[in-house]
Design a protein around this motif. Sequence first.
Motif, PDB file in Angstrom:
ATOM      1  N   VAL A  61       0.816  -1.283  -0.020  1.00 56.43           N
ATOM      2  CA  VAL A  61       0.162  -0.022  -0.062  1.00 56.43           C
ATOM      3  C   VAL A  61       0.929   1.229   0.053  1.00 56.43           C
ATOM      4  O   VAL A  61       0.400   2.415  -0.384  1.00 56.43           O
ATOM      5  N   SER A  62       2.118   1.210   0.277  1.00 51.87           N
ATOM      6  CA  SER A  62       2.908   2.303   0.337  1.00 51.87           C
ATOM      7  C   SER A  62       4.348   1.698   0.526  1.00 51.87           C
ATOM      8  O   SER A  62       4.804   0.580   0.657  1.00 51.87           O
ATOM      9  N   GLY A  63       5.428   2.789   0.649  1.00 46.20           N
ATOM     10  CA  GLY A  63       6.784   2.466   0.767  1.00 46.20           C
ATOM     11  C   GLY A  63       7.102   1.927   2.234  1.00 46.20           C
ATOM     12  O   GLY A  63       7.624   1.070   2.558  1.00 46.20           O
ATOM     13  N   THR A  64       6.238   2.447   3.285  1.00 45.12           N
ATOM     14  CA  THR A  64       6.241   2.111   4.596  1.00 45.12           C
ATOM     15  C   THR A  64       6.089   0.691   4.559  1.00 45.12           C
ATOM     16  O   THR A  64       6.481  -0.236   5.418  1.00 45.12           O
ATOM     17  N   HIS A  65       4.821   0.233   3.924  1.00 42.41           N
ATOM     18  CA  HIS A  65       4.237  -0.928   3.893  1.00 42.41           C
ATOM     19  C   HIS A  65       5.095  -2.184   3.812  1.00 42.41           C
ATOM     20  O   HIS A  65       5.625  -3.105   4.131  1.00 42.41           O
ATOM     21  N   ALA A  66       5.963  -1.691   2.383  1.00 42.32           N
ATOM     22  CA  ALA A  66       6.969  -2.674   1.938  1.00 42.32           C
ATOM     23  C   ALA A  66       8.120  -2.776   2.683  1.00 42.32           C
ATOM     24  O   ALA A  66       8.782  -3.732   2.771  1.00 42.32           O
ATOM     25  N   LEU A  67       8.492  -1.560   3.409  1.00 44.32           N
ATOM     26  CA  LEU A  67       9.658  -1.543   4.397  1.00 44.32           C
ATOM     27  C   LEU A  67       9.351  -2.487   5.530  1.00 44.32           C
ATOM     28  O   LEU A  67      10.202  -3.161   6.103  1.00 44.32           O
ATOM     29  N   SER A  68       8.115  -2.454   5.981  1.00 40.81           N
ATOM     30  CA  SER A  68       7.610  -2.920   7.057  1.00 40.81           C
ATOM     31  C   SER A  68       7.527  -4.675   6.812  1.00 40.81           C
ATOM     32  O   SER A  68       8.254  -5.354   7.552  1.00 40.81           O
ATOM     33  N   PRO A  76      15.360   6.502  11.786  1.00 41.94           N
ATOM     34  CA  PRO A  76      14.836   6.240  10.450  1.00 41.94           C
ATOM     35  C   PRO A  76      13.711   7.098  10.100  1.00 41.94           C
ATOM     36  O   PRO A  76      13.003   7.873  11.013  1.00 41.94           O
ATOM     37  N   TYR A  77      13.016   7.235   9.077  1.00 39.41           N
ATOM     38  CA  TYR A  77      11.806   7.911   8.705  1.00 39.41           C
ATOM     39  C   TYR A  77      10.761   8.014   9.695  1.00 39.41           C
ATOM     40  O   TYR A  77      10.466   6.825  10.143  1.00 39.41           O
ATOM     41  N   ASP A  78      10.055   8.942   9.626  1.00 38.44           N
ATOM     42  CA  ASP A  78       8.990   9.113  10.562  1.00 38.44           C
ATOM     43  C   ASP A  78       8.060   7.951  10.926  1.00 38.44           C
ATOM     44  O   ASP A  78       7.722   7.188  11.875  1.00 38.44           O
ATOM     45  N   ILE A 123      19.773   1.239   6.473  1.00 35.35           N
ATOM     46  CA  ILE A 123      20.519   2.251   5.877  1.00 35.35           C
ATOM     47  C   ILE A 123      19.067   3.056   5.195  1.00 35.35           C
ATOM     48  O   ILE A 123      18.506   2.399   4.269  1.00 35.35           O
ATOM     49  N   GLN A 124      19.118   4.076   5.509  1.00 35.97           N
ATOM     50  CA  GLN A 124      18.053   5.288   4.676  1.00 35.97           C
ATOM     51  C   GLN A 124      18.799   6.119   3.634  1.00 35.97           C
ATOM     52  O   GLN A 124      19.809   6.839   4.319  1.00 35.97           O
ATOM     53  N   ARG A 125      18.678   5.828   2.482  1.00 33.04           N
ATOM     54  CA  ARG A 125      19.343   6.804   1.623  1.00 33.04           C
ATOM     55  C   ARG A 125      18.950   7.972   1.405  1.00 33.04           C
ATOM     56  O   ARG A 125      19.749   8.979   1.517  1.00 33.04           O
ATOM     57  N   SER A 126      17.615   8.121   1.465  1.00 23.38           N
ATOM     58  CA  SER A 126      17.113   9.657   1.066  1.00 23.38           C
ATOM     59  C   SER A 126      17.236  10.381   2.471  1.00 23.38           C
ATOM     60  O   SER A 126      17.188   9.844   3.481  1.00 23.38           O
ATOM     61  N   ARG A 127      16.992  11.632   2.237  1.00 21.33           N
ATOM     62  CA  ARG A 127      17.247  12.604   3.562  1.00 21.33           C
ATOM     63  C   ARG A 127      15.980  12.699   4.471  1.00 21.33           C
ATOM     64  O   ARG A 127      15.976  12.986   5.852  1.00 21.33           O
ATOM     65  N   VAL A 148      18.472  -1.554   2.910  1.00 17.77           N
ATOM     66  CA  VAL A 148      18.646  -0.091   2.284  1.00 17.77           C
ATOM     67  C   VAL A 148      17.065   0.491   1.941  1.00 17.77           C
ATOM     68  O   VAL A 148      16.586  -0.236   1.176  1.00 17.77           O
ATOM     69  N   ASP A 149      16.613   1.350   2.697  1.00 18.34           N
ATOM     70  CA  ASP A 149      15.306   1.990   2.310  1.00 18.34           C
ATOM     71  C   ASP A 149      15.752   2.892   1.312  1.00 18.34           C
ATOM     72  O   ASP A 149      16.764   3.800   1.127  1.00 18.34           O
ATOM     73  N   ASN A 150      15.352   2.439   0.017  1.00 19.15           N
ATOM     74  CA  ASN A 150      15.701   3.134  -1.288  1.00 19.15           C
ATOM     75  C   ASN A 150      14.866   3.938  -1.952  1.00 19.15           C
ATOM     76  O   ASN A 150      14.797   4.304  -3.015  1.00 19.15           O
ATOM     77  N   CYS A 151      13.824   4.613  -0.839  1.00 12.83           N
ATOM     78  CA  CYS A 151      12.909   5.436  -1.612  1.00 12.83           C
ATOM     79  C   CYS A 151      13.415   6.898  -2.032  1.00 12.83           C
ATOM     80  O   CYS A 151      14.483   7.258  -1.468  1.00 12.83           O
ATOM     81  N   TYR A 152      13.263   7.158  -3.133  1.00 18.54           N
ATOM     82  CA  TYR A 152      13.636   8.279  -3.823  1.00 18.54           C
ATOM     83  C   TYR A 152      15.043   8.099  -4.466  1.00 18.54           C
ATOM     84  O   TYR A 152      15.856   8.951  -5.127  1.00 18.54           O
ATOM     85  N   GLY A 153      15.612   6.970  -4.371  1.00 17.03           N
ATOM     86  CA  GLY A 153      16.963   6.714  -4.588  1.00 17.03           C
ATOM     87  C   GLY A 153      17.131   5.871  -6.055  1.00 17.03           C
ATOM     88  O   GLY A 153      18.080   6.205  -6.768  1.00 17.03           O
ATOM     89  N   GLY A 191      11.394   0.140  -2.023  1.00 17.71           N
ATOM     90  CA  GLY A 191      11.062   1.281  -2.513  1.00 17.71           C
ATOM     91  C   GLY A 191       9.667   1.250  -2.908  1.00 17.71           C
ATOM     92  O   GLY A 191       8.867   0.277  -2.775  1.00 17.71           O
ATOM     93  N   SER A 192       9.078   2.236  -3.231  1.00 19.20           N
ATOM     94  CA  SER A 192       8.012   2.861  -3.327  1.00 19.20           C
ATOM     95  C   SER A 192       7.484   2.908  -5.094  1.00 19.20           C
ATOM     96  O   SER A 192       8.407   3.706  -5.608  1.00 19.20           O
ATOM     97  N   LEU A 193       6.419   2.322  -5.585  1.00 18.97           N
ATOM     98  CA  LEU A 193       6.291   2.839  -6.891  1.00 18.97           C
ATOM     99  C   LEU A 193       5.363   4.044  -7.112  1.00 18.97           C
ATOM    100  O   LEU A 193       5.301   4.382  -8.147  1.00 18.97           O
ATOM    101  N   ILE A 194       4.886   4.668  -6.154  1.00 17.63           N
ATOM    102  CA  ILE A 194       4.434   6.051  -6.342  1.00 17.63           C
ATOM    103  C   ILE A 194       5.775   7.300  -6.256  1.00 17.63           C
ATOM    104  O   ILE A 194       5.474   8.382  -6.186  1.00 17.63           O
ATOM    105  N   LYS A 195       6.861   6.587  -6.215  1.00 18.34           N
ATOM    106  CA  LYS A 195       8.063   7.398  -6.189  1.00 18.34           C
ATOM    107  C   LYS A 195       8.739   7.034  -7.491  1.00 18.34           C
ATOM    108  O   LYS A 195       7.994   6.851  -8.417  1.00 18.34           O
ATOM    109  N   ASN A 196      10.179   7.030  -7.441  1.00 13.96           N
ATOM    110  CA  ASN A 196      11.082   6.676  -8.592  1.00 13.96           C
ATOM    111  C   ASN A 196      10.540   5.740  -9.690  1.00 13.96           C
ATOM    112  O   ASN A 196      10.473   5.758 -10.653  1.00 13.96           O
TER     113      ASN A 196
HETATM  114  C1  PLP Z   1       8.661   8.149   1.184  1.00  7.85           C
HETATM  115  C2  PLP Z   1       9.567   7.379   2.209  1.00  7.85           C
HETATM  116  C3  PLP Z   1       9.227   6.319   2.783  1.00  7.85           C
HETATM  117  C4  PLP Z   1       7.901   5.695   2.626  1.00  7.85           C
HETATM  118  O1  PLP Z   1       6.921   6.357   2.704  1.00  7.85           O
HETATM  119  P1  PLP Z   1       5.438   6.072   2.161  1.00  7.85           P
HETATM  120  O2  PLP Z   1       4.718   7.558   2.159  1.00  7.85           O
HETATM  121  O3  PLP Z   1       4.944   5.078   3.225  1.00  7.85           O
HETATM  122  O4  PLP Z   1       5.494   5.407   0.812  1.00  7.85           O
HETATM  123  C5  PLP Z   1      10.234   5.731   3.594  1.00  7.85           C
HETATM  124  N1  PLP Z   1      11.530   6.316   3.574  1.00  7.85           N
HETATM  125  C6  PLP Z   1      11.618   7.420   3.015  1.00  7.85           C
HETATM  126  C7  PLP Z   1      13.144   7.945   3.167  1.00  7.85           C
HETATM  127  C8  PLP Z   1      10.957   7.911   2.418  1.00  7.85           C
HETATM  128  O5  PLP Z   1      11.300   9.056   1.670  1.00  7.85           O
END
Ligand code: PLP
Length: 426
Positions: A94-101, A121-123, A175-179, A210-215, A233-238
């Motif tokens: 359902v989201s990047g967070t779900h895939a990471l989970s 890590p990301y909020d 590792i979280q790649r994005s900021r 690696v959390d590759n979101c946005y990478g 990673g998320s499919l509604i990003k890169n």
């Molecule tokens: C967007 C993002 C996520 C996942 O967020 P979702 O809104 O659940 O897709 C996780 N980590 C980083 C660094 C992100 O930018």
Amino acid sequence: MNNKISEIYDIDPRLLELGRRAEAASADARAKMDEIAEYCGAKVLKAFADNKVSEPCFYGSTGYGYGDVGREVIDKVFAQALGTEDALVRFNFVSGTHALSVALFGVLRTGDRMVSITGKPYDTLEEVIGLSGKKGNGSLIDYGVEYGQVDLNDDGSPRLDEITEAVRGAKVAYIQRSRGYSLRGAFTVADIEKMVNAARKGNPDVIVMVDNCYGEFIEEREPSQVGADIMIGSLIKNAGGGIARTGGYIAGRSDLVELCSYRLTCVGMGKEVGCTLGMNREILLGLFLAPDVVANAKRTSAFAAELFTMLGFECSPRADAPRGDIITAVCLKDEEHLTAFCRGIQKGAPVDSFVTPEAWDMPGYADKVIMAAGAFTNGASIELSADAPIRPPYAVWMQGGITYTSGKIGVMLAAQEMLDAGLIAL
Ligand SMILES: *Cc1c(COP(=O)(O)O)cnc(C)c1O
């Protein structure tokens, strides 16, 4: 920047001139982006060819989804394009967070230890890990997984020696790649390579996640090609190229991807089930477009960094600096500049351009948050968007732009909005 745009959009001629200069000044940065897009585009194209993508892959399936050729081919194409053994690509994430989970729960067991080696890590992952301390909600910590963290240095760089020590006895180095919503830079693949090596020095068996979101497709190589074991990673990003309407992926070592598939569906069935309805075509088309769409987002970001630097605001990264994600943070100094910026970005959106973004109390955030986005896909941040908590240093995080033309116009309108409000002088 075509001067005649002023026939269509009400942009001050002096601002257009500044836009031209910003564009000229970011030309070298764009040339590098063109090269990367070409390389990544070739990787993706070859992955389509080698895995024999064909019309029947688009049909999709219903019910259990047994023998869905498209689903199987998509996993292989993603794996090849991202340089991994296997991949699990599903619209059901359902989201990047779900895939990471799913990845964290897929790999970690009670008594195991995960160590985030890039600080907090990301909020949205705080709840998944269990950092809020709630009991009984099924977070990792609730299941008896231990959590450790190596903070970053003040300049955002990783503490390599500390990483080597901290991962001894750990199962996962994370590792979280994005900021995220921080002002540190995103990590480049070369940075990630150093972290992987530091972790392996302390623990050769540690699983580097690696959390590759946005990478994805920011550079020619992905983290998997410098030793990361699994990426998410998320499919509604890169990786969705602005086309996929939902979904995510997990890619990496095949034994780990299999464990994750057991978590997404069920033990024993894993990847063999899951109908795709009508989603395969858009996932494939999205991946096919992704390297160029990511390049457009990077071009937009570099243009914004150049223009707003010229306007006297601090931007990170600068247009010509190494880039690990698609984001540019602009420090706008106060709430008025921040809200004007967001209003302008909204005006440049193809969807909902007529609405005015306002700061509101979003659940889970301590400060009011303002968000500008007018996207074809709800929440898709590969499309031009900007968001910011209303607090010092009044930084806005902007990202996306699936075409460079629309991205650039959105950025120009953000500056024009400030000009109209009397907040900047030319
Ligand atoms: C967007 C993002 C996520 C996942 O967020 P979702 O809104 O659940 O897709 C996780 N980590 C980083 C660094 C992100 O930018």
